[in-house]
Design a protein around this motif. Sequence first.
Motif, PDB file in Angstrom:
ATOM      1  N   ARG A  62       3.591   8.603  41.885  1.00  0.00           N
ATOM      2  CA  ARG A  62       4.237   7.598  42.726  1.00  0.00           C
ATOM      3  C   ARG A  62       5.223   8.308  43.643  1.00  0.00           C
ATOM      4  O   ARG A  62       6.092   9.044  43.178  1.00  0.00           O
ATOM      5  N   ARG A  64       6.799   8.252  48.112  1.00  0.00           N
ATOM      6  CA  ARG A  64       6.853   7.607  49.428  1.00  0.00           C
ATOM      7  C   ARG A  64       6.101   8.471  50.429  1.00  0.00           C
ATOM      8  O   ARG A  64       6.332   9.664  50.530  1.00  0.00           O
ATOM      9  N   SER A  68       6.627   5.194  56.049  1.00  0.00           N
ATOM     10  CA  SER A  68       6.573   4.005  55.210  1.00  0.00           C
ATOM     11  C   SER A  68       7.905   3.828  54.506  1.00  0.00           C
ATOM     12  O   SER A  68       8.611   4.789  54.247  1.00  0.00           O
ATOM     13  N   GLU A  69       8.224   2.601  54.190  1.00  0.00           N
ATOM     14  CA  GLU A  69       9.449   2.331  53.440  1.00  0.00           C
ATOM     15  C   GLU A  69       9.148   1.955  51.998  1.00  0.00           C
ATOM     16  O   GLU A  69      10.041   1.581  51.259  1.00  0.00           O
ATOM     17  N   GLU A  70       7.873   2.053  51.618  1.00  0.00           N
ATOM     18  CA  GLU A  70       7.479   1.696  50.263  1.00  0.00           C
ATOM     19  C   GLU A  70       6.752   2.858  49.597  1.00  0.00           C
ATOM     20  O   GLU A  70       6.076   3.643  50.261  1.00  0.00           O
ATOM     21  N   ASP A  71       6.902   2.936  48.287  1.00  0.00           N
ATOM     22  CA  ASP A  71       6.201   3.954  47.518  1.00  0.00           C
ATOM     23  C   ASP A  71       4.739   3.557  47.346  1.00  0.00           C
ATOM     24  O   ASP A  71       4.406   2.373  47.367  1.00  0.00           O
ATOM     25  N   VAL A  72       3.891   4.552  47.161  1.00  0.00           N
ATOM     26  CA  VAL A  72       2.502   4.322  46.789  1.00  0.00           C
ATOM     27  C   VAL A  72       2.272   4.931  45.417  1.00  0.00           C
ATOM     28  O   VAL A  72       2.957   5.879  45.027  1.00  0.00           O
TER      29      VAL A  72
END
Length: 125
Positions: A62, A64, A68-72
């Motif tokens: 997990r 970032r 992007s401002e969200e984790d994957v």
Amino acid sequence: TLGGRSPDVRQREARVDSAGPVRFEVMGEPVFYTGFIQNISHGGLFVHSFTMPPLGQHVAVRFRVPYSEEDVELEVRVVWHRLEEAGGHPESVGFGAAFVSLPAAVEEAINRKINEGGAPADFFA
């Protein structure tokens, strides 16, 4: 010296150095670990960590991605270990992992950052 690295496993893709945090867990285990992504490509990544999942193990990572401002959270397979400090640098200890699947948007962000270049700290900017 690379421990556990087969001779046919090489960095084939263009990659970008990075310096961002990563959280990872062995699939099916309730414990997670942290480390730092040292470099990344659309094929995989190198995680600086003193915790080494077994070779061949599938791991959830997990982090970032750029822009992007969200984790994957992605699934990777551990393909090699670096067990010794290369050139006396402790941050060189860790494991290389190949992405099991990579969403197109994540691959595009990684490739865009590779093409732009920049300092390692810029990867997650």
